[in-house]
Write an enzyme that holds these catalytic residues in place. Structure first.
Site, PDB file in Angstrom:
ATOM      1  N   HIS A 192      18.160  57.512 -17.645  1.00  0.00           N
ATOM      2  CA  HIS A 192      17.626  58.837 -17.348  1.00  0.00           C
ATOM      3  C   HIS A 192      18.312  59.835 -18.290  1.00  0.00           C
ATOM      4  O   HIS A 192      19.506  59.708 -18.563  1.00  0.00           O
ATOM      5  CB  HIS A 192      17.930  59.241 -15.906  1.00  0.00           C
ATOM      6  CG  HIS A 192      17.275  58.387 -14.874  1.00  0.00           C
ATOM      7  ND1 HIS A 192      17.834  57.221 -14.416  1.00  0.00           N
ATOM      8  CD2 HIS A 192      16.108  58.543 -14.192  1.00  0.00           C
ATOM      9  CE1 HIS A 192      17.046  56.681 -13.486  1.00  0.00           C
ATOM     10  NE2 HIS A 192      15.987  57.456 -13.343  1.00  0.00           N
ATOM     11  N   ASP A 235       7.504  56.522 -12.228  1.00  0.00           N
ATOM     12  CA  ASP A 235       8.718  56.692 -11.446  1.00  0.00           C
ATOM     13  C   ASP A 235       8.472  56.026 -10.087  1.00  0.00           C
ATOM     14  O   ASP A 235       7.533  55.253  -9.922  1.00  0.00           O
ATOM     15  CB  ASP A 235       9.111  58.165 -11.310  1.00  0.00           C
ATOM     16  CG  ASP A 235      10.627  58.364 -11.279  1.00  0.00           C
ATOM     17  OD1 ASP A 235      11.342  57.454 -10.810  1.00  0.00           O
ATOM     18  OD2 ASP A 235      11.105  59.405 -11.732  1.00  0.00           O
ATOM     19  N   GLU A 245      20.801  48.873 -12.693  1.00  0.00           N
ATOM     20  CA  GLU A 245      21.280  50.222 -12.979  1.00  0.00           C
ATOM     21  C   GLU A 245      22.775  50.353 -12.747  1.00  0.00           C
ATOM     22  O   GLU A 245      23.312  49.913 -11.726  1.00  0.00           O
ATOM     23  CB  GLU A 245      20.535  51.240 -12.121  1.00  0.00           C
ATOM     24  CG  GLU A 245      20.825  52.677 -12.516  1.00  0.00           C
ATOM     25  CD  GLU A 245      19.886  53.660 -11.860  1.00  0.00           C
ATOM     26  OE1 GLU A 245      19.150  54.350 -12.588  1.00  0.00           O
ATOM     27  OE2 GLU A 245      19.875  53.730 -10.612  1.00  0.00           O
ATOM     28  N   GLU A 294      16.671  65.429 -17.237  1.00  0.00           N
ATOM     29  CA  GLU A 294      15.539  65.552 -16.313  1.00  0.00           C
ATOM     30  C   GLU A 294      15.389  66.962 -15.774  1.00  0.00           C
ATOM     31  O   GLU A 294      14.272  67.396 -15.490  1.00  0.00           O
ATOM     32  CB  GLU A 294      15.704  64.569 -15.153  1.00  0.00           C
ATOM     33  CG  GLU A 294      14.579  64.600 -14.151  1.00  0.00           C
ATOM     34  CD  GLU A 294      14.745  63.576 -13.050  1.00  0.00           C
ATOM     35  OE1 GLU A 294      13.822  63.454 -12.223  1.00  0.00           O
ATOM     36  OE2 GLU A 294      15.784  62.880 -13.018  1.00  0.00           O
ATOM     37  N   HIS A 299      11.026  52.782  -9.334  1.00  0.00           N
ATOM     38  CA  HIS A 299      12.091  52.446  -8.385  1.00  0.00           C
ATOM     39  C   HIS A 299      11.448  51.805  -7.149  1.00  0.00           C
ATOM     40  O   HIS A 299      10.957  52.505  -6.259  1.00  0.00           O
ATOM     41  CB  HIS A 299      12.874  53.691  -7.974  1.00  0.00           C
ATOM     42  CG  HIS A 299      13.588  54.370  -9.102  1.00  0.00           C
ATOM     43  ND1 HIS A 299      14.907  54.134  -9.382  1.00  0.00           N
ATOM     44  CD2 HIS A 299      13.155  55.264 -10.026  1.00  0.00           C
ATOM     45  CE1 HIS A 299      15.269  54.865 -10.425  1.00  0.00           C
ATOM     46  NE2 HIS A 299      14.220  55.556 -10.830  1.00  0.00           N
ATOM     47  N   HIS A 312       8.767  52.312 -15.801  1.00  0.00           N
ATOM     48  CA  HIS A 312       9.874  52.898 -15.023  1.00  0.00           C
ATOM     49  C   HIS A 312       9.422  53.139 -13.587  1.00  0.00           C
ATOM     50  O   HIS A 312       8.639  54.054 -13.309  1.00  0.00           O
ATOM     51  CB  HIS A 312      10.310  54.225 -15.656  1.00  0.00           C
ATOM     52  CG  HIS A 312      11.507  54.853 -15.017  1.00  0.00           C
ATOM     53  ND1 HIS A 312      12.778  54.718 -15.532  1.00  0.00           N
ATOM     54  CD2 HIS A 312      11.633  55.630 -13.918  1.00  0.00           C
ATOM     55  CE1 HIS A 312      13.634  55.384 -14.784  1.00  0.00           C
ATOM     56  NE2 HIS A 312      12.958  55.951 -13.776  1.00  0.00           N
ATOM     57  N   HIS A 329      22.385  55.146 -15.549  1.00  0.00           N
ATOM     58  CA  HIS A 329      21.694  56.149 -14.742  1.00  0.00           C
ATOM     59  C   HIS A 329      21.453  57.436 -15.500  1.00  0.00           C
ATOM     60  O   HIS A 329      20.300  57.846 -15.700  1.00  0.00           O
ATOM     61  CB  HIS A 329      22.453  56.433 -13.441  1.00  0.00           C
ATOM     62  CG  HIS A 329      21.732  57.408 -12.561  1.00  0.00           C
ATOM     63  ND1 HIS A 329      21.991  58.759 -12.588  1.00  0.00           N
ATOM     64  CD2 HIS A 329      20.739  57.239 -11.662  1.00  0.00           C
ATOM     65  CE1 HIS A 329      21.197  59.381 -11.738  1.00  0.00           C
ATOM     66  NE2 HIS A 329      20.419  58.479 -11.160  1.00  0.00           N
ATOM     67  N   SER A 339      30.610  58.175 -11.837  1.00  0.00           N
ATOM     68  CA  SER A 339      31.214  59.136 -12.762  1.00  0.00           C
ATOM     69  C   SER A 339      32.726  59.213 -12.655  1.00  0.00           C
ATOM     70  O   SER A 339      33.359  59.933 -13.432  1.00  0.00           O
ATOM     71  CB  SER A 339      30.623  60.531 -12.520  1.00  0.00           C
ATOM     72  OG  SER A 339      30.913  60.970 -11.196  1.00  0.00           O
TER      73      SER A 339
END
Length: 404
Positions: free
Chosen positions: A207, A309, A142, A210, A64, A62, A180, A146
């Protein structure tokens, strides 16, 4: 065909000596040097220095790449403060990380022994860099969004990026899907993406849990996320709760990243579905999210693997550094047991979680290997020493080819 003769070889459960490895793309045979030379007389032979250790290449599941330009732009110590700083600096971070910047991050991983990585790609700006990387790459496109009104446009963009990654045909490149998080992806989008994952047999990650802000928002539509969603998205309630989100992943061998705020019911669901948790200890510390409860994960037989990450929440992309931090973070775990688990978490366990034929020195596995230059003869505490002492990496082999 090639034959490599190190002083020691790190197998899954032991260290061996007086053996060599014959390989091309895959490992063909592990045996005494003379036996291999008789069987493969035309093989190119590499003999290594005293106290050299051949071990599996590391797997960073994982990362980015797109945010690799960050050094001092973002705020650390609290998740919400960090998130607002990401939004405030997003354009500069993205525009400030050119192809050269992403290549540098990928090369940093290579030099730290990472032979495979899982790239979480939000915009596909990293596609070319990942396509040209020497490492194996699981390219996680990804999906985020929402708001139901924008679902069609967001899904269309996601599909276009996924199709672009599918057009990459080089060896060791695997298109995949990332959701995401439960607070940032509408259920309509989640269900559509998971149907695609099932139909096309793609690797899947998300994810999950978190931060405490995520916990409060999903449980009660309250907490630090409330102002964030109301101000930026005019949204006063969570679009789903964690139970609903996890239910969509039933029967999917998904990888959930972070999971520092999971409750027992959620962990039971992850355990029942044989899913994996990706642990990013440095990121969790820098964003104020606490430590993953690996003692409970072990008790519930939940596999966990380690990853860095991205540089938006880390200072380097180095799994040896990540293992060292984890070794000191989880003080309730027996030291040698934890060190062994950490090494497995970035080799054989990570390979299995990603569905890849690598992660161990074993006949039939892909020849993804690194050489560490130890200073003394290894003993039973070698896993601890590997993590603590940051030995020189003198050779990196990926799919049977010298990469470093």
């Amino acid at each position: 065909m090639r034959i490599i003769t190190p002083h020691y070889i790190l197998l899954e459960d032991r260290v061996v000596t007086n053996l060599s490895v014959a390989y091309d793309k895959t490992i063909k045979k592990i045996a005494p040097y003379e036996e291999l030379l008789d069987e493969f007389p035309d093989a190119k032979v590499t003999s290594l220095r005293e106290n050299s250790l051949l071990m599996p290449g590391l797997i960073n599941a994982h990362v980015h790449i797109e945010f690799s330009g960050n050094k001092t732009e973002l705020s650390y110590g609290d998740f919400i403060s960090w998130l607002y700083s990401v939004i405030e600096n997003r354009e500069d971070l993205i525009n400030g990380c050119s192809k050269e910047c992403m290549n540098k991050a990928i090369d940093q991983m290579l030099r730290s022994g990472i032979t495979t990585f899982g790239a979480i790609s939000s915009h596909a700006m990293d596609l070319e860099a990942c396509e040209n990387a020497k490492q194996n790459v699981v390219f996680f496109n990804e999906l985020i969004g929402s708001q139901a009104a924008a679902a069609d446009a967001l899904y269309g963009d996601f599909i276009a990026r996924l199709d672009s990654s599918k057009a990459v045909k080089r060896e060791g490149f695997y298109p995949a899907v990332a959701i995401h998080s439960p607070y940032s992806v509408h259920p309509i989008l989640v269900k559509k993406a998971l149907e695609l994952v099932k139909n096309e047999n793609l690797q899947l990650t998300a994810h999950f849990m978190e931060s405490q802000a995520e916990r409060d928002w999903l449980d009660k539509s309250s907490g630090d996320f409330k102002d964030f969603f109301e101000q930026l998205l005019k949204q006063s309630n969570a679009i789903c709760d964690s139970d609903e989100f996890l239910s969509y992943f039933d029967d999917h061998k998904a990888l959930f990243t972070h999971a520092t705020k999971t409750n027992e019911k959620e962990l039971d669901s992850i355990s029942k579905n044989n899913q994996t948790i990706i642990h990013c200890p440095i990121s969790n510390r820098l964003l104020g999210n606490g430590a993953l409860d690996i003692k409970t994960l072990n008790e519930k037989n939940i596999r966990w693997i380690l990853a860095t990450d991205g540089l938006s929440s880390n200072y380097k992309l180095d799994l040896f550094e990540e293992m060292k931090v984890a070794l000191f973070m989880h003080t309730d775990q027996p030291l040698l047991t934890l060190a062994n688990q950490l090494l497995k978490s970035v080799t054989i366990d990570a390979a299995d979680a990603l569905g890849l034929n690598t992660g161990e020195i074993k006949e039939g596995k892909n020849a993804d290997m690194i050489v560490l230059d130890l200073d003394v003869e290894p003993n039973e505490e070698l896993p601890i020493h590997i993590i603590l002492h940051r030995y020189n990496i003198s050779k990196v082999i990926i799919n049977g080819e010298d990469a470093l």
